[in-house]
Design a protein around this motif. Structure first.
Motif, PDB file in Angstrom:
ATOM      1  N   SER B  12       7.098   8.383  -0.231  1.00  0.00           N
ATOM      2  CA  SER B  12       6.997   6.773   0.202  1.00  0.00           C
ATOM      3  C   SER B  12       5.599   6.647   0.896  1.00  0.00           C
ATOM      4  N   LEU B  13       4.828   5.888   0.286  1.00  0.00           N
ATOM      5  CA  LEU B  13       3.602   5.592   0.596  1.00  0.00           C
ATOM      6  C   LEU B  13       3.460   4.099   1.188  1.00  0.00           C
ATOM      7  N   GLY B  14       2.920   3.947   2.376  1.00  0.00           N
ATOM      8  CA  GLY B  14       2.474   2.787   2.986  1.00  0.00           C
ATOM      9  C   GLY B  14       1.098   2.479   3.474  1.00  0.00           C
ATOM     10  N   ILE B  15       0.717   1.411   2.936  1.00  0.00           N
ATOM     11  CA  ILE B  15      -0.785   1.011   3.148  1.00  0.00           C
ATOM     12  C   ILE B  15      -0.691  -0.300   4.009  1.00  0.00           C
ATOM     13  N   VAL B  16      -1.307  -0.296   5.244  1.00  0.00           N
ATOM     14  CA  VAL B  16      -1.337  -1.583   5.910  1.00  0.00           C
ATOM     15  C   VAL B  16      -2.429  -2.393   5.466  1.00  0.00           C
ATOM     16  N   VAL B  17      -2.042  -3.804   5.604  1.00  0.00           N
ATOM     17  CA  VAL B  17      -2.971  -4.717   5.105  1.00  0.00           C
ATOM     18  C   VAL B  17      -3.151  -5.762   6.109  1.00  0.00           C
ATOM     19  N   PHE B  18      -4.465  -6.344   6.364  1.00  0.00           N
ATOM     20  CA  PHE B  18      -4.480  -7.589   7.376  1.00  0.00           C
ATOM     21  C   PHE B  18      -5.526  -8.428   7.183  1.00  0.00           C
ATOM     22  N   ALA B  48       2.060  -5.797   6.133  1.00  0.00           N
ATOM     23  CA  ALA B  48       1.348  -6.734   6.973  1.00  0.00           C
ATOM     24  C   ALA B  48       2.246  -7.313   7.919  1.00  0.00           C
ATOM     25  N   SER B  49       1.579  -8.352   8.820  1.00  0.00           N
ATOM     26  CA  SER B  49       2.296  -8.929   9.863  1.00  0.00           C
ATOM     27  C   SER B  49       3.450  -9.704   9.156  1.00  0.00           C
ATOM     28  N   LYS B  50       3.303 -10.183   8.062  1.00  0.00           N
ATOM     29  CA  LYS B  50       4.566 -10.903   7.414  1.00  0.00           C
ATOM     30  C   LYS B  50       4.229 -10.527   5.721  1.00  0.00           C
ATOM     31  N   VAL B  51       5.494 -10.753   4.948  1.00  0.00           N
ATOM     32  CA  VAL B  51       5.422 -10.572   3.634  1.00  0.00           C
ATOM     33  C   VAL B  51       4.575 -11.744   2.883  1.00  0.00           C
ATOM     34  N   GLY B  52       3.969 -11.467   1.980  1.00  0.00           N
ATOM     35  CA  GLY B  52       3.074 -12.578   1.171  1.00  0.00           C
ATOM     36  C   GLY B  52       1.669 -12.267   1.360  1.00  0.00           C
ATOM     37  N   MET B  75     -18.108 -16.318   2.138  1.00  0.00           N
ATOM     38  CA  MET B  75     -18.056 -15.058   1.297  1.00  0.00           C
ATOM     39  C   MET B  75     -16.916 -15.014   0.293  1.00  0.00           C
ATOM     40  N   LEU B  76     -16.820 -14.374  -0.643  1.00  0.00           N
ATOM     41  CA  LEU B  76     -15.847 -14.194  -1.882  1.00  0.00           C
ATOM     42  C   LEU B  76     -14.826 -13.923  -1.161  1.00  0.00           C
ATOM     43  N   GLN B  77     -13.480 -13.976  -1.467  1.00  0.00           N
ATOM     44  CA  GLN B  77     -12.571 -13.513  -0.856  1.00  0.00           C
ATOM     45  C   GLN B  77     -11.271 -13.461  -1.886  1.00  0.00           C
ATOM     46  N   GLN B  78     -10.459 -12.484  -1.695  1.00  0.00           N
ATOM     47  CA  GLN B  78      -9.378 -12.086  -2.628  1.00  0.00           C
ATOM     48  C   GLN B  78      -8.031 -12.017  -2.066  1.00  0.00           C
ATOM     49  N   SER B  79      -6.789 -12.266  -2.352  1.00  0.00           N
ATOM     50  CA  SER B  79      -5.643 -12.239  -1.679  1.00  0.00           C
ATOM     51  C   SER B  79      -4.665 -11.105  -2.437  1.00  0.00           C
ATOM     52  N   ILE B  80      -3.960 -10.232  -1.796  1.00  0.00           N
ATOM     53  CA  ILE B  80      -3.213  -9.460  -2.225  1.00  0.00           C
ATOM     54  C   ILE B  80      -1.824  -9.893  -1.689  1.00  0.00           C
ATOM     55  N   VAL B  81      -0.931  -9.294  -2.261  1.00  0.00           N
ATOM     56  CA  VAL B  81       0.521  -9.655  -1.778  1.00  0.00           C
ATOM     57  C   VAL B  81       1.097  -8.616  -0.912  1.00  0.00           C
ATOM     58  N   ALA B  82       1.285  -8.750   0.287  1.00  0.00           N
ATOM     59  CA  ALA B  82       1.956  -7.719   1.065  1.00  0.00           C
ATOM     60  C   ALA B  82       3.539  -7.586   0.670  1.00  0.00           C
ATOM     61  N   THR B  83       4.055  -6.580   0.312  1.00  0.00           N
ATOM     62  CA  THR B  83       5.457  -6.338   0.179  1.00  0.00           C
ATOM     63  C   THR B  83       6.485  -6.232   1.324  1.00  0.00           C
ATOM     64  N   HIS B  84       5.965  -5.943   2.540  1.00  0.00           N
ATOM     65  CA  HIS B  84       6.783  -5.543   3.446  1.00  0.00           C
ATOM     66  C   HIS B  84       6.140  -5.991   4.985  1.00  0.00           C
ATOM     67  N   PHE B  86       5.671  -5.385   9.285  1.00  0.00           N
ATOM     68  CA  PHE B  86       5.865  -4.209  10.025  1.00  0.00           C
ATOM     69  C   PHE B  86       7.174  -3.892  10.387  1.00  0.00           C
ATOM     70  N   GLN B  87       7.984  -4.963  10.487  1.00  0.00           N
ATOM     71  CA  GLN B  87       9.409  -4.568  10.875  1.00  0.00           C
ATOM     72  C   GLN B  87      10.353  -3.848   9.818  1.00  0.00           C
ATOM     73  N   SER B  88       9.933  -4.422   8.445  1.00  0.00           N
ATOM     74  CA  SER B  88      10.799  -4.277   7.304  1.00  0.00           C
ATOM     75  C   SER B  88      10.276  -3.084   6.616  1.00  0.00           C
ATOM     76  N   ALA B  89       9.099  -2.387   7.115  1.00  0.00           N
ATOM     77  CA  ALA B  89       8.851  -1.374   5.953  1.00  0.00           C
ATOM     78  C   ALA B  89       9.574  -0.348   6.198  1.00  0.00           C
ATOM     79  N   PRO B  90       9.817   0.541   4.871  1.00  0.00           N
ATOM     80  CA  PRO B  90      10.790   1.741   5.022  1.00  0.00           C
ATOM     81  C   PRO B  90      10.305   3.021   5.528  1.00  0.00           C
ATOM     82  N   LYS B  91      11.074   3.920   5.710  1.00  0.00           N
ATOM     83  CA  LYS B  91      10.667   5.306   6.050  1.00  0.00           C
ATOM     84  C   LYS B  91       9.556   5.628   5.296  1.00  0.00           C
ATOM     85  N   LEU B  92       8.506   6.127   5.888  1.00  0.00           N
ATOM     86  CA  LEU B  92       7.173   6.615   5.075  1.00  0.00           C
ATOM     87  C   LEU B  92       6.850   8.083   5.142  1.00  0.00           C
TER      88      LEU B  92
END
Lengths: 254, 254
Positions: B12-18, B48-52, B75-84, B86-92
């Motif tokens: 189970s890999l978790g990656i934080v995005v902000f 992330a702080s919330k899904v989306g 500057m150029l920006q890109q958005s990725i979709v957080a799946t979880h 901080f509260q809902s993230a599974p065991k990592l």
């Protein structure tokens, strides 16, 4: 020698994304395009069939005729947000087509939306770039007819045999430049091609570009003829006498 | 020597995005994690702080006290979709913290959500990884106290002076391994660290990993002590006698 008309213009970059795109085909180059946008004016359109999330998950697709489809649903996926549709994308100066096995799925389902977009925008753009198997879409669009190009060397067989007339597929090449079409080899080659491309646009003295490379701590491969992966992947006609190693260092040291 | 308990488990890999994360800090490593998930079982949570959608656009933030905030909105920006969240993230099993100037904004707005998550999951995870200025968050979380780590050499000054007790910041290091904490230098270093990390998990004989590197056509830097960017970025204590160049080649050739 920099391209004089690019020195002060706002450059409109478009990048196509599709289900099963390869994220690093986009985010390698984008690290440089985004970074250079600090000191130069750029806009970015992430273009897909519709606005919203596009997943890197590859839909099932047949790789060997007669065999069951290759399943990749168990693999990790990430979604990025497309900002424009093929219909809504603005005028573009540069268009980049990434690879990823999703383009095989589209081909097998007779979806030509990527190729139609390439054809539609081909005259308008100053540059058309492809990373990895993105050149499959370029060949299918017909824009490689009579031109030189390369592709991911692990996918050489099916990419080079599928579409295109009189395409000179270059077996040993980190990237190929043919007029306004630049095509790179697989995945990580995209960032090396992009560095060369930005030097082409802005010249070798651009301090923003040099500083950027030291900030992202990337020592690029600057020789487009270095391609040990053509040898590793047994591409017919690969140059087997050249060194498989390349010695890289930070740019801007001299 | 591979980690025996990882050979057959689902990792189970978790990656934080902000907001204001650096995409290549994530997508470099993810190219390898996603690729290895073809032959090994992994799951991914983008937290992330919330899904989306989460944007790479850096909010305005003060870099020099007393000066106006640094504006990066153009500057150029890109958005990725957080799946979880901080509260809902599974065991990592593995948690990765990227960098990007957005973490400065959060710090200046007293938002400790990243650090709180690191503290909360620190005992549970087998490994904690950071890329680039992600080690700023690790230091702030307190988990680097009494440990060795590194960071982006272009950000050395402010990262190493901000938080942490008895942190041994290593000035010349592509990446540092201290027990279960692996920290890499800037941006593109993350992919080199990840290759070394996957060899640590699966051993040097893992064919899936070797094939993957030849498919993405990346010749990794395998020496963690190669760090010319410490010299280029004038990091105090950088090893100035070592070669600034590194010769790389496809893996698995021997």
């Amino acid at each position: 020698m920099a391209r004089a008309d690019y020195a002060n213009k706002t450059i409109s970059l478009g990048i196509v994304v599709f289900p099963g795109f390869d994220p690093l085909d986009i985010f390698g180059p984008l690290e440089l395009f985004s970074g250079i946008s600090y000191t130069h004016n750029w806009t970015l359109s992430l273009v897909a069939s519709k606005v919203g999330p596009v997943s890197s998950r590859v839909p099932p697709h047949v790789m060997v005729p007669g065999m069951p489809p290759l399943e990749a649903g168990h693999m990790l996926q990430q979604s990025i947000v497309a900002t424009h549709s093929f219909q809504s994308a603005p005028k573009l100066d540069i268009l980049l087509i990434p690879g990823g096995m999703g383009n095989v799925f589209l081909d097998q389902h007779n979806d030509t939306s990527i190729e139609d977009f390439v054809v539609q925008r081909f005259v308008e753009v100053d540059y058309l770039l492809s990373v990895c198997t993105g050149s499959f879409s370029l060949a299918k669009a017909g824009v490689l007819n009579g031109r030189r190009a390369t592709t991911n060397k692990a996918s050489w067989g099916w990419v080079t045999k599928s579409y295109g007339t009189n395409v000179t597929w270059v077996p040993t090449a980190r990237w190929v430049e043919d007029g306004k079409i630049w095509s790179s080899s697989g995945v990580s080659s995209g960032i090396d091609m992009t560095y060369a491309f930005l030097r082409h646009l802005y010249g070798s003295e651009d301090q923003g570009l040099t500083t950027l490379m030291s900030t992202i701590e990337y020592a690029p491969h600057t020789n487009p003829h270095w391609d040990p992966f053509a040898v590793v992947n047994k591409v017919p006609g690969a140059n087997e006498t050249a060194s498989l190693a390349d010695c890289v260092a930070p740019v801007g040291l001299d």
